[in-house]
Design an enzyme around this catalytic site. Structure first.
Site: not given
Length: 584
Positions: A253, A255, A292, A318
């Site tokens: 993943r 960042d 990300e 969100h």
């Protein structure tokens, strides 16, 4: 060609390769005796030598024009970020027959090694993997484990990308953890940070221009396109290869990928995914690559773009959080309406370039209509969404079980890849606080004041990141899991995961999912070929009954309640159109 830093040559001797194009002399200095072993420079600024075999555990430093510093490509820093580096012989995880987990079957569980267990070690984490297997998790994502200053940190202040943080254990512990996970059918991916170095213990800049004038929110950006960028790029590409091939992780993943500023013809992000694909093809296994990026750009996952399997999509989090809690500060300021929840479930990106992102002050995103469900990783909570709250409070702690279970049901009923944050599956209430353990007084004070300025809402003051009590308070309270509420919540999560992985709930084919909404009663209905999910985002009970022939598979509320209570969720098995029984 030898690897970056120390490696074993085919002859069994020790090989060193150091990128330092602007230096006059480079040598390896052994400790404690001080024996000096010079390296020789080539035309590209790499200093190399093949030396007598140095045994595992040998301590050394790099002498750079007379100054002795740790090796930026060190595999181990046993005495911390300012101490000598150590020669380490590493064996990759060996899992015969292991083929990994495809993104189509990914249910991700994000965890921080230091707070996942009381011990805070990889060995202890391995002992909890059976819990995750029983839950149905198929992919574990570790927050960064690269060496960082002090004992306590989230991992994003790492300064030795190749070195395992010493408090987490030995490489043998990491190998055993990966092998145990694979034996249970769980892939393990690693969070890596290629956009900046941490603020303490970063010595790479003494060897070469590893950073440039452009800034990220966490410091100077990595020099991916300036002078001598070829050596910097190799440093990070080799790091990715190291974790995937030498160690044996099942993917990465990446960042804050949007903070990797690169104007070269082929972006480093594309080089990373190409490298991972090559490893997967050679080893006949799935190697997952997740970004990300947080710019809502379909180019990140496009085969013609960066080529990641998936990218984090914060919009659903969100939208749900702001709608259910009324919080509209900071990154929530773009959200808050019930319609945003519906848009996030239908379209994937809410911020798609058609409206101003008021938080960042620009138009953000692209239309997600051409993306697949697997190209979006969605969540109700993660380390950022919890940890970047002033008190590190989880949703269930501040807003209750009903809203938390409603929110996670929406996540799983979506056609996207679901991700959990450690502990939420049994209703963990311990906070996840920002923690650090820097040694420089000015840096310690700067971090304290920065957290107050950046994340203090109103009169709430965040706990001191450097207080060991903040770290201890963030550890999971595993005793909650077998308690009555813990068992009930865990059973609910287990059912959601089973339905998701069977394809009955939130199938990854976006065309198979239809989202409708009743804006008056604030009801979202998500239809899939075999199930219907009904979500009450309103604060009043509704006189609701399942349609004729439907069977209740799962409800977030107590069975004795009639209708659909406030913030209630229910998953129904639909009757087959031909009258035959279908089972999820």
């Amino acid at each position: 060609m030898p690897r970056i830093g120390h490696s074993r040559a085919a002859s069994g001797r020790s090989a060193f390769r150091v990128f330092a194009p602007l230096r006059e002399s480079i040598a390896i200095v052994l400790e404690p005796g001080g024996e000096r072993l010079p390296l020789v420079e080539d035309e590209f600024g790499y200093w190399t030598a093949e030396l007598p075999a140095l045994p595992h555990g040998t301590l050394y430093r790099i002498e750079v024009d007379g100054r002795r510093v740790p090796d930026p490509a060190s595999r181990c820093q046993p005495q911390g970020v300012h101490g000598p580096s150590m020669v380490v012989d590493i064996e990759p995880a060996r899992s015969p027959g292991w083929r990994g987990v495809p993104i189509d079957d990914a249910v991700i569980y994000e965890l921080h090694v230091g707070t996942f267990t009381p011990e805070g070690t990889l060995a202890a984490a391995a002992g909890r993997l059976e819990h995750l297997r029983e839950l149905g998790v198929s992919v574990v994502e570790l927050l960064p484990i690269a060496a960082f200053p002090g004992e306590r940190n989230w991992g994003y202040d790492g300064v030795y990308p190749y070195a395992l943080h010493r408090a987490y254990g030995l490489h043998a512990d990491l190998k055993a953890t990966l092998e145990r996970a694979h034996a249970l059918g769980i892939a393990v991916i690693l969070d890596v940070v290629y956009n900046h170095f941490g603020p303490e213990g970063h010595y790479a800049g003494l060897l070469a221009p590893y950073t440039k004038q452009a800034h990220t929110p966490w410091g100077a950006a990595i020099n991916l396109d300036g002078e001598f960028n070829y050596g910097v790029r190799e440093f990070f590409l080799e790091n990715a290869r190291y974790w995937l091939e030498d160690v044996g992780f099942d993917g990465l993943r990446v960042d804050a990928a949007s903070m990797m500023f690169d104007t070269m013809p082929v972006h480093l992000l594309r080089e990373l995914t190409d490298l991972a694909r090559g490893i997967g093809q050679r080893q006949d296994r799935e190697v997952l690559m997740i970004a990300e990026h947080l710019r809502n750009n379909r180019h990140v996952t496009s085969p013609a773009g960066f080529g990641f399997h998936s990218q984090w999509n914060d919009d659903l989090n969100h939208a749900i959080f702001a709608c259910l809690t009324g919080e509209t500060q900071r990154h929530y300021m773009n959200f808050g309406s019930f319609e945003d929840v519906v848009d996030a479930l239908r379209r994937g990106f809410v911020l798609d370039g058609t409206r101003l992102d008021r938080y960042h002050r620009y138009f953000l995103g692209t239309d997600a209509a051409t993306t697949r469900g697997t190209e979006h990783v969605v969540h109700l909570q993660n380390h950022d969404q919890v940890g970047n709250r002033p008190l590190g409070d989880r949703m269930i702690t501040s807003y209750g079980r009903d809203k938390a279970l409603l929110g996670i049901t929406a996540v799983f009923a979506s056609p996207f890849v679901p991700m959990l944050f450690m502990g939420e599956e049994y209703g963990e209430t311990a906070p996840f606080l920002f923690v650090a353990d820097f040694s420089e007084p000015a840096l310690v004070e700067g971090v304290r004041e920065g957290r107050k300025a950046d994340f203090g809402f109103g009169e709430v003051e965040p706990p001191d990141p450097h207080d060991p009590a903040s770290f201890e308070a963030s550890k999971l309270q595993w005793a909650r899991a077998p308690a009555p509420q813990g068992r009930r919540i865990r059973g609910y999560y287990r059912s959601l995961i089973a339905l998701k992985r069977s394809g009955a709930l939130g199938p990854r084919d976006r065309g198979a999912v239809r989202v409708s909404a009743d804006t008056h009663d604030r009801i979202v209905t998500i239809d899939a070929p075999r199930t219907r999910t009904v979500l009450n985002f309103g604060d009043r009970a509704l006189d609701w009954q399942p349609p004729a022939g439907a069977t209740v598979l799962l409800r977030s509320f107590d069975e004795g309640l009639r209708g659909l209570p406030p913030f209630g969720a229910v998953v129904l098995q639909l009757p087959s159109p031909d009258g035959k029984e279908t089972r999820p």
